[in-house]
Design a protein around this motif. Sequence first.
Motif, PDB file in Angstrom:
ATOM      1  N   VAL A  62      -7.483   3.988   4.577  1.00  0.00           N
ATOM      2  CA  VAL A  62      -6.395   3.965   5.552  1.00  0.00           C
ATOM      3  C   VAL A  62      -6.411   2.639   6.304  1.00  0.00           C
ATOM      4  CG1 VAL A  62      -5.436   5.064   7.591  1.00  0.00           C
ATOM      5  CG2 VAL A  62      -6.458   6.452   5.773  1.00  0.00           C
ATOM      6  N   SER A  63      -5.285   1.983   6.303  1.00  0.00           N
ATOM      7  CA  SER A  63      -5.170   0.725   7.042  1.00  0.00           C
ATOM      8  C   SER A  63      -4.347   0.889   8.313  1.00  0.00           C
ATOM      9  CB  SER A  63      -4.541  -0.346   6.155  1.00  0.00           C
ATOM     10  OG  SER A  63      -3.268   0.086   5.708  1.00  0.00           O
ATOM     11  N   LEU A  64      -3.426   1.839   8.316  1.00  0.00           N
ATOM     12  CA  LEU A  64      -2.570   2.035   9.482  1.00  0.00           C
ATOM     13  C   LEU A  64      -2.150   3.490   9.537  1.00  0.00           C
ATOM     14  CD1 LEU A  64      -0.859   0.967  11.885  1.00  0.00           C
ATOM     15  CD2 LEU A  64       0.976   0.495  10.216  1.00  0.00           C
ATOM     16  N   VAL A  65      -2.204   4.085  10.754  1.00  0.00           N
ATOM     17  CA  VAL A  65      -1.724   5.446  10.966  1.00  0.00           C
ATOM     18  C   VAL A  65      -0.604   5.390  11.990  1.00  0.00           C
ATOM     19  CG1 VAL A  65      -2.288   7.768  11.764  1.00  0.00           C
ATOM     20  CG2 VAL A  65      -3.968   6.471  10.439  1.00  0.00           C
ATOM     21  N   CYS A  66       0.561   5.820  11.586  1.00  0.00           N
ATOM     22  CA  CYS A  66       1.733   5.859  12.469  1.00  0.00           C
ATOM     23  C   CYS A  66       1.967   7.305  12.871  1.00  0.00           C
ATOM     24  CB  CYS A  66       2.959   5.284  11.790  1.00  0.00           C
ATOM     25  SG  CYS A  66       2.836   3.527  11.387  1.00  0.00           S
ATOM     26  N   VAL A  67       1.792   7.582  14.150  1.00  0.00           N
ATOM     27  CA  VAL A  67       2.016   8.933  14.652  1.00  0.00           C
ATOM     28  C   VAL A  67       3.429   8.975  15.223  1.00  0.00           C
ATOM     29  CG1 VAL A  67       1.280  10.711  16.256  1.00  0.00           C
ATOM     30  CG2 VAL A  67      -0.423   9.246  15.152  1.00  0.00           C
ATOM     31  N   VAL A  68       4.298   9.742  14.572  1.00  0.00           N
ATOM     32  CA  VAL A  68       5.679   9.874  15.037  1.00  0.00           C
ATOM     33  C   VAL A  68       5.686  10.938  16.111  1.00  0.00           C
ATOM     34  CG1 VAL A  68       8.050  10.364  14.398  1.00  0.00           C
ATOM     35  CG2 VAL A  68       6.529   9.241  12.751  1.00  0.00           C
TER      36      VAL A  68
ATOM     37  N   LYS B 220      -7.211   0.663  -8.386  1.00  0.00           N
ATOM     38  CA  LYS B 220      -6.493  -0.564  -8.018  1.00  0.00           C
ATOM     39  C   LYS B 220      -5.500  -0.290  -6.905  1.00  0.00           C
ATOM     40  CE  LYS B 220      -3.485  -4.103 -10.008  1.00  0.00           C
ATOM     41  NZ  LYS B 220      -2.797  -4.570 -11.230  1.00  0.00           N
ATOM     42  N   CYS B 221      -4.841   0.817  -7.000  1.00  0.00           N
ATOM     43  CA  CYS B 221      -3.857   1.180  -5.975  1.00  0.00           C
ATOM     44  C   CYS B 221      -4.557   1.531  -4.670  1.00  0.00           C
ATOM     45  CB  CYS B 221      -3.023   2.347  -6.482  1.00  0.00           C
ATOM     46  SG  CYS B 221      -1.681   2.806  -5.379  1.00  0.00           S
ATOM     47  N   LYS B 222      -5.716   2.210  -4.752  1.00  0.00           N
ATOM     48  CA  LYS B 222      -6.442   2.570  -3.542  1.00  0.00           C
ATOM     49  C   LYS B 222      -6.943   1.335  -2.810  1.00  0.00           C
ATOM     50  CE  LYS B 222      -8.109   7.062  -5.234  1.00  0.00           C
ATOM     51  NZ  LYS B 222      -9.325   7.856  -5.580  1.00  0.00           N
ATOM     52  N   ALA B 223      -7.275   0.289  -3.556  1.00  0.00           N
ATOM     53  CA  ALA B 223      -7.814  -0.928  -2.933  1.00  0.00           C
ATOM     54  C   ALA B 223      -6.797  -1.587  -2.022  1.00  0.00           C
ATOM     55  CB  ALA B 223      -8.276  -1.900  -4.013  1.00  0.00           C
ATOM     56  N   ARG B 224      -5.519  -1.363  -2.230  1.00  0.00           N
ATOM     57  CA  ARG B 224      -4.491  -1.957  -1.374  1.00  0.00           C
ATOM     58  C   ARG B 224      -4.336  -1.190  -0.067  1.00  0.00           C
ATOM     59  NH1 ARG B 224      -1.718  -2.547  -6.463  1.00  0.00           N
ATOM     60  NH2 ARG B 224      -0.442  -0.718  -6.014  1.00  0.00           N
TER      61      ARG B 224
ATOM     62  N   GLY C 183       0.823  -1.194   0.000  1.00  0.00           N
ATOM     63  CA  GLY C 183       0.000   0.000   0.000  1.00  0.00           C
ATOM     64  C   GLY C 183       0.861   1.250   0.000  1.00  0.00           C
ATOM     65  N   LEU C 184       0.311   2.303  -0.532  1.00  0.00           N
ATOM     66  CA  LEU C 184       1.060   3.547  -0.609  1.00  0.00           C
ATOM     67  C   LEU C 184       1.196   4.186   0.763  1.00  0.00           C
ATOM     68  CD1 LEU C 184      -0.485   5.132  -3.818  1.00  0.00           C
ATOM     69  CD2 LEU C 184       1.699   3.940  -3.584  1.00  0.00           C
ATOM     70  N   ILE C 185       2.292   4.871   0.987  1.00  0.00           N
ATOM     71  CA  ILE C 185       2.566   5.562   2.247  1.00  0.00           C
ATOM     72  C   ILE C 185       2.303   7.038   2.029  1.00  0.00           C
ATOM     73  CG2 ILE C 185       4.320   6.158   3.934  1.00  0.00           C
ATOM     74  CD1 ILE C 185       5.709   3.507   3.293  1.00  0.00           C
ATOM     75  N   LEU C 186       1.444   7.592   2.908  1.00  0.00           N
ATOM     76  CA  LEU C 186       1.097   9.007   2.849  1.00  0.00           C
ATOM     77  C   LEU C 186       1.685   9.682   4.080  1.00  0.00           C
ATOM     78  CD1 LEU C 186      -0.416  11.379   1.594  1.00  0.00           C
ATOM     79  CD2 LEU C 186      -2.430  10.669   2.881  1.00  0.00           C
ATOM     80  N   THR C 187       2.580  10.628   3.877  1.00  0.00           N
ATOM     81  CA  THR C 187       3.252  11.313   4.982  1.00  0.00           C
ATOM     82  C   THR C 187       2.649  12.686   5.158  1.00  0.00           C
ATOM     83  OG1 THR C 187       5.288  10.112   4.521  1.00  0.00           O
ATOM     84  CG2 THR C 187       5.458  12.092   5.866  1.00  0.00           C
TER      85      THR C 187
END
Length: 678
Positions: free
Chosen positions: A74-80, A39-43, A8-12
């Motif tokens: 969104v499948s995962l949100v990483c808060v730094v 197709k990319c959004k589905a991942r 899946g794509l990483i959005l920063t």
Amino acid sequence: GGKDRRSGLILTIPLCLEQTSMDELSVTLDYLLSIPSEKCKARGFTVIVDGRKSQWNVVKTVVLMLQNVVPAEVSLVCVVKPDEFWDKKVTHFCFWKEKDRLGFEVILVSANKLTRYIEPCQLTEDFGGTLTYDHMDWLNKRLVFEKFTKESTSLLDELALINNGSDKGTQQEKERSIDLNFLPSVDPETVLQTGHELLSELQQRRFNGSEGGVSWSPMDDELLAQPQVMKLLDSLREQYTRYQEVCRQRSKRTQLEEIQQKVMQVVNWLEGPGSEQLRTQWGIGDSIRASQALQQKHEEIESQHSEWFAVYVELNQQIAALLNAGDEEDLVELKALQQQLSDVCYRQASQLEFRQNLLQAALEFHSVAQDLSQQLDGLLGMLCVDVAPADGASIQQTLKLLEEKLKSVDLGLQGLREKGQSLLDQISNQASWAYGKDVTIENKENVDHIQGVMEDMQLRKQRCEDMVDVRRLKMLQMVQLFKCEEDAAQAVEWLSELLDALLKTHIRLGDDAQETKVLLEKHRKFVDVAQSTYDYGRQLLQATVVLCQSLRCTSRSSGDTLPRLNRVWKQFTITSEERVHRLETAIAFHSSAEKILQECPEQPEAFNEMEQFDEIEAVGKSLLDRLTVPVVYPDGSEQYFGSPSDMASAAEHIREKMKLVSLKKQQLRQPEAATPES
């Protein structure tokens, strides 16, 4: 550009210390999430919220906003988080407890522990990864892509409208549609060039990789839509090709109409005002100035024609270009226009050239006539001035100059006839260019003028020739007169030289009677030469008298050369007579002395008379005395033969011979004295 372990794509989302506008962030997220394919959004997406430089309430607001913006993707949100800064606040809000409500998992993680969830090669250097990413580069390319997409889509609509409008309806509808939408709002060439440059850049990054050597991820295809660029370029090329053909057809029709209009303008002017200008110009002028004025007027007419001929050349090139294009429907019309234009222009150009040649021939004719007139005036001026030369050479020079001027006049008249005949021939052909106008009167005036000029020059030249003949005879007589005077003066000089030679070189009296006789004979021949010279001088002076009477002038020789000739001849005659007398006396002396000296002593009867010796002595003394006497001329002047030493030498020889005679006399007396004693 990075991807998580599920591809899946990483959005920063980087947060800063300043106040973050949620509305702007929402709009930005909507834009970014609209870029990937379905197709990319589905991942799914993995979102990294960088809150190291922001406050907790801002981070929380952003995380909650993701629920509304991208809940399903969104499948995962990483808060730094910053190190040991939010620990107390986190206890009041646990994201993991809100997973079902949010729809995605939220974890708090330090930057150095982010690699537990995402591979380092998919993280940028800000999070301790190795992924090469230049946000400004991506943004610039994205802007280029957006601009290209917008312009190309708009251009495709405009081109389709123009192209479709040209394929439907009647011919008038086509032209009206094309007139309304003929020019696109943007330049197709520029848009195509932008698309090609964008596509080239995308393809180069895909196949060559980034500068760090890590292969570029497939986000170029997914985020920058390389296939979309290619599809737009293909559509643009197709529509632009059709558009160019429409423009070409329209340009060809417009160009053909413009050519027809310009051709008729050229033809109408050349056959109208242009031809009328030439119809009014038929004269050739009656002088150089008049011909030059007509030439200047003709140059003005040519200048006006040149402007239309320039249009003709341009039209001819345009027609030739259209003919080379090979459109059969227009070939017949174009060839007809070209032929009509060429016929009119060539006919008018030939008329202009004929007129120019005629005026040039007229100018040359008048120039030759003026030069000939000036030559005749100069020749007549010479003939009207009385000849008063100083000598025969100047007369010869004047006569030569006169002959040269007459020859120059002959050549000038011959040239005038040639120029005149050539001009008459051109005038006779002038009627063929008259466009139906009767130019008989104009031609007759021109012909009469030309023939009148030639006849006038012929009469003037004939009068000058008659005067030249008279002047030539007079000048030849004057040359003869000067020649006679010069020769008479030369005769005087020769006679003077003979007299001088007689006095200085004719000195010897001879050593014996024979030699003296030879000298006397030479002297007589010498006198004959002098006599011939004197007679020649007299004849020349008599000829000068006759010539002077013919020329009605006074001879300068009568008061100068003739007295000099007579004076020198008188001096020569006196000197010659003295020379003859001395030689004859010397002959008598030598003959008598030699006769006595050659007698034998045994013949005393030969010397019975001593008077012979006395006579010889008397002759010798007389000769010696004569040698010392000068020659006296009638004017009282005196001249001696030779130098004193020359005379002394001659006298010495006579004295020696007289001594021999005296000795001979003594010898003869001694026997006579001895005879009485015996």
